[in-house]
Scaffold this active site. Structure first.
Site, PDB file in Angstrom:
ATOM      1  N   ASP A  19      -1.031   0.143 -19.242  1.00  0.00           N
ATOM      2  CA  ASP A  19      -2.140   0.829 -19.915  1.00  0.00           C
ATOM      3  C   ASP A  19      -2.543   0.023 -21.150  1.00  0.00           C
ATOM      4  O   ASP A  19      -1.695  -0.288 -21.986  1.00  0.00           O
ATOM      5  CB  ASP A  19      -1.663   2.233 -20.309  1.00  0.00           C
ATOM      6  N   ASN A  21      -5.460   0.922 -23.171  1.00  0.00           N
ATOM      7  CA  ASN A  21      -6.264   1.655 -24.175  1.00  0.00           C
ATOM      8  C   ASN A  21      -5.666   3.018 -24.515  1.00  0.00           C
ATOM      9  O   ASN A  21      -6.356   3.922 -24.963  1.00  0.00           O
ATOM     10  CB  ASN A  21      -7.699   1.805 -23.685  1.00  0.00           C
ATOM     11  N   ASP A  23      -4.522   5.715 -22.926  1.00  0.00           N
ATOM     12  CA  ASP A  23      -4.860   7.020 -22.365  1.00  0.00           C
ATOM     13  C   ASP A  23      -3.823   7.438 -21.309  1.00  0.00           C
ATOM     14  O   ASP A  23      -4.014   8.411 -20.588  1.00  0.00           O
ATOM     15  CB  ASP A  23      -6.279   7.029 -21.766  1.00  0.00           C
ATOM     16  N   ASP A  27      -4.719   0.120 -16.303  1.00  0.00           N
ATOM     17  CA  ASP A  27      -6.112  -0.331 -16.206  1.00  0.00           C
ATOM     18  C   ASP A  27      -6.198  -1.855 -16.069  1.00  0.00           C
ATOM     19  O   ASP A  27      -5.186  -2.554 -16.128  1.00  0.00           O
ATOM     20  CB  ASP A  27      -6.898   0.162 -17.430  1.00  0.00           C
ATOM     21  N   ASP A  96      -8.151  -4.398  -1.947  1.00  0.00           N
ATOM     22  CA  ASP A  96      -7.797  -3.456  -0.896  1.00  0.00           C
ATOM     23  C   ASP A  96      -9.103  -3.011  -0.243  1.00  0.00           C
ATOM     24  O   ASP A  96     -10.030  -2.602  -0.940  1.00  0.00           O
ATOM     25  CB  ASP A  96      -7.075  -2.245  -1.512  1.00  0.00           C
ATOM     26  N   ASP A 202      -6.592  -1.447   4.784  1.00  0.00           N
ATOM     27  CA  ASP A 202      -5.922  -0.156   4.879  1.00  0.00           C
ATOM     28  C   ASP A 202      -6.065   0.445   6.284  1.00  0.00           C
ATOM     29  O   ASP A 202      -7.168   0.460   6.841  1.00  0.00           O
ATOM     30  CB  ASP A 202      -6.590   0.767   3.854  1.00  0.00           C
ATOM     31  N   GLU A 258      -2.931  -3.474   7.402  1.00  0.00           N
ATOM     32  CA  GLU A 258      -1.928  -2.421   7.351  1.00  0.00           C
ATOM     33  C   GLU A 258      -2.300  -1.417   8.412  1.00  0.00           C
ATOM     34  O   GLU A 258      -3.492  -1.129   8.605  1.00  0.00           O
ATOM     35  CB  GLU A 258      -1.924  -1.744   5.986  1.00  0.00           C
ATOM     36  N   HIS A 335       3.502   0.770  -2.508  1.00  0.00           N
ATOM     37  CA  HIS A 335       3.121   2.009  -3.178  1.00  0.00           C
ATOM     38  C   HIS A 335       3.305   3.252  -2.303  1.00  0.00           C
ATOM     39  O   HIS A 335       3.082   4.365  -2.765  1.00  0.00           O
ATOM     40  CB  HIS A 335       1.658   1.907  -3.615  1.00  0.00           C
ATOM     41  N   ASP A 336       3.661   3.068  -1.040  1.00  0.00           N
ATOM     42  CA  ASP A 336       3.851   4.209  -0.128  1.00  0.00           C
ATOM     43  C   ASP A 336       5.324   4.457   0.190  1.00  0.00           C
ATOM     44  O   ASP A 336       5.641   5.336   0.997  1.00  0.00           O
ATOM     45  CB  ASP A 336       3.139   3.948   1.212  1.00  0.00           C
TER      46      ASP A 336
HETATM   47  C1  GLC Z   1      -2.591   3.607   3.665  1.00  0.00           C
HETATM   48  C2  GLC Z   1      -2.326   3.483   2.190  1.00  0.00           C
HETATM   49  C3  GLC Z   1      -1.973   4.828   1.643  1.00  0.00           C
HETATM   50  C4  GLC Z   1      -3.128   5.763   1.877  1.00  0.00           C
HETATM   51  C5  GLC Z   1      -3.539   5.797   3.336  1.00  0.00           C
HETATM   52  C6  GLC Z   1      -4.892   6.428   3.512  1.00  0.00           C
HETATM   53  O1  GLC Z   1      -1.456   3.977   4.366  1.00  0.00           O
HETATM   54  O2  GLC Z   1      -1.355   2.520   1.938  1.00  0.00           O
HETATM   55  O3  GLC Z   1      -1.632   4.765   0.285  1.00  0.00           O
HETATM   56  O4  GLC Z   1      -2.785   7.047   1.471  1.00  0.00           O
HETATM   57  O5  GLC Z   1      -3.636   4.504   3.888  1.00  0.00           O
HETATM   58  O6  GLC Z   1      -5.887   5.625   2.952  1.00  0.00           O
HETATM   59 CA    CA Z   2      -5.808   3.074 -19.705  1.00  0.00          CA
END
Ligand code: GLC
Ligand code: CA
Length: 570
Positions: A19, A21, A23, A27, A96, A202, A258, A335-336
């Site tokens: 972060d 700024n 909040d 970012d 992405d 994605d 993915e 991230h999943d």
């Molecule tokens: C992919 C992404 C995931 C998202 C899903 C729907 O699996 O990695 O984070 O929720 O697609 O877009």
């Molecule tokens: Ca921020």
């Protein structure tokens, strides 16, 4: 050798990276302030999870406008600065691309909703409902969404339903419509012309849906329509078309797909260069180890697994993709997924050791390695209270587990706590200062309380640090054609706790020996005794090669062939 095989990708999930700024939300300026750190690790490519305008129901994967930056993250000017600064450091940026669906706030969907005769209606998948026995209105079919519940939302104005395979505000696009495909192609050109290197795509293997949208499974209860949406022949056609019309005009473009439950055969067909589709694709079998057939929250196997099973999954994919001429993107977390040390290693006493073993594995397999923010300091799963969950998937599946799978509350909570994506989304722990140095104010999501001793600042100071090890293994990979593009050959494949393999490219041979268990063990390496090996890297200490090698818990080693003994004896 193709450039994409040499790349080392660092994934940023912007909301939780840094972060700038105050909040409490990560970012673009925050990312910019850490570019030297990423370059110093040795990564040369940064993949940014979505940074576009969004309603945040799925934290950026529900896109309102693909041409605008999420104001929480900054402006287009900030983005242009970031891109310039990335390139200045000899790195590249990958965006992405979420092309399976838009959010319900996207202008296409808004127009579709307002007027059922609008040409935009056919950008999405609207269908009439069914009528139940008591005259009630039912969704068009029994499809279950990936995050639980019916995949259909009712449009009250028209009495039709629209398809949402993920969150209820992620509306599936109708890829049959050439206008939709052109619209996506335009988005891609816009970002490529700005100078990004390419895209992580994605759920790209679900863009085509079976004609007629037939019922899923046995057709009665809600069921996930794997057979009607995953890798249909048309999805291959659409990606081929995308290559022809867009990607092929950008000679160095980088693409990684993915998809859900990608089969080996499909992965090869998406990534074999002759197919002219994608550079590489992820597979999730490793990440679903110990889960039941319905996926990560299917607890029926108790999340139990053995190193032997893990090895077999890895070798199967490695060898068959190699055989078929495809290419993998390898990753231990994203991230999943839960944090890799908590899932595959030990987040207790052997945290650093097991993180090194997993890093060594990820950086030496055949395929392009990806690392996820915080992995390089061994961030762990976070002890959340259920009120602290932020992810729609966690919150919704908590209900689904109780309602559909009849789990008592405490058990449902345990399952979510084990696998929730929120673990990956706690702020990166930059220092031992308040809020982990991520922000000066309380962040949007809980900070893992272990930031006091797991953080970048402290890790950088340590002699045997994990960061330092990442730098070493990355630098070894950068200098080694065998690691970048060599063949992989398993060694002592039957061993229950140790994964070992050779990577070979022309004259260069490397041997990896990785104890994936928390116990001392021995491995016979007699089958590679035809060569002389010298230790190149070790997670405890440098070791001399021995035909029966004894290993400490999670000990991992790389040996380099110095000469072939059989040649000398001839
Ligand atoms: C992919 C992404 C995931 C998202 C899903 C729907 O699996 O990695 O984070 O929720 O697609 O877009
Ligand atoms: Ca921020």
């Amino acid at each position: 050798m193709e450039q994409f095989k040499k790349r080392i990708v660092y994934q940023i999930w912007p909301r939780s990276f840094k972060d700038s700024n105050e909040d409490g939300i990560g970012d673009l300026r925050g990312i910019l302030s850490k570019l030297d750190y990423i370059r110093d690790l040795g990564a040369d490519t940064i993949w940014l999870s979505p940074i576009y305008a969004t309603g945040n129901k799925d934290f950026g994967y529900d896109i309102d406008d693909y041409y605008r930056i999420n104001p929480e993250y900054g402006t287009m000017e900030d983005f242009d600065d970031l891109l310039m600064e990335v390139k200045k450091r000899g790195m590249e940026l990958v965006m992405d691309l979420v092309a399976n669906h838009t959010s319900d706030q996207h202008v296409w969907f808004q127009k579709a909703l307002k007027d059922r005769n609008s040409p935009y209606r056919d950008y999405y998948i609207f269908r009439k409902g069914r009528t139940g026995k008591k005259g009630e209105s039912l969704p068009p079919n029994n499809w279950l969404s990936a995050f639980g519940g019916s995949a259909w939302q009712k449009d009250e104005n028209s009495d039709e339903y629209y398809l949402t395979m993920f969150t209820p505000n992620q509306c599936d696009l109708n890829w049959e419509n050439p206008k939709v495909r052109e619209g996506i192609h335009d988005i891609m050109r816009f970002w490529l012309d700005k100078g990004v290197l390419g895209f992580r795509m994605d759920v790209i293997n679900t863009i085509a849906k079976r004609e007629g949208l037939p019922p899923a499974g046995k057709g009665k209860k809600l069921d996930f329509p794997f057979e009607h949406i995953v890798s249909l022949p048309k999805s291959h056609e659409y990606i081929r078309e995308m290559h022809e019309k867009v990607l092929s005009n950008y000679p160095h473009v980088f693409t990684v797909g993915e998809g859900m439950v990608t089969s080996m055969e499909d992965l090869i067909r998406y990534t074999d260069p002759d197919e002219k589709k994608l550079n590489m694709m992820f597979q999730f079998d490793l990440h679903l180890i110990g889960c039941g057939p319905l996926g990560k929250f299917d607890f029926r196997k108790g999340y139990l697994w053995s190193v032997k099973e893990m090895k077999e999954i890895i070798f199967n994919w490695q060898l068959q993709v190699q055989e078929g001429g495809g290419w993998l993107g390898n990753f231990m977390s994203n991230h999943d997924q839960p944090r890799q040390v908590s899932r595959f290693g030990d987040d207790g006493p052997f945290r650093r050791k097991s993180a090194k073993a997993l890093a060594l594995l990820n950086m030496t397999l055949r395929g392009t390695p990806f690392l996820y923010q915080g992995e390089e300091i061994g961030m762990t799963n976070c002890p959340f209270e259920k009120e602290e969950w932020k992810d729609f998937e966690a919150i919704n599946d908590y209900k689904v587990l109780q309602e559909m799978m009849h789990l008592p509350k405490f058990a449902a909570e345990k399952v979510i706590q084990k696998m929730t994506r929120d673990h990956a989304r706690t702020p990166v722990q930059w220092s031992g200062k308040e809020y982990a140095g991520f922000s000066a104010v309380e962040p949007w999501i809980k900070v893992n309380p272990n930031y006091t001793y797991i953080n970048v600042e402290d890790e950088l100071k340590k002699e045997n640090s994990l960061i330092r090890f990442y730098k070493e293994i990355i630098s070894l990979r950068r200098q080694s054609s065998a690691l970048q593009d060599g063949y992989i050959i398993p060694v002592n494949r039957e061993h229950p706790h140790v994964i070992s393999y050779k990577r070979i490219y022309n004259e260069e041979s490397l041997l990896m020996v990785i104890n994936l268990s928390g116990r001392n063990t021995e491995i016979s390496l007699e089958e590679v005794m035809t060569s002389d090996w010298a230790c190149e890297l070790g997670t405890y200490e440098m070791r001399s090669f021995e035909p029966i090698l004894s290993l400490h818990p999670y000990e991992a080693l790389v040996f380099r062939k110095i000469k072939s003994l059989d040649k000398i004896s001839k």
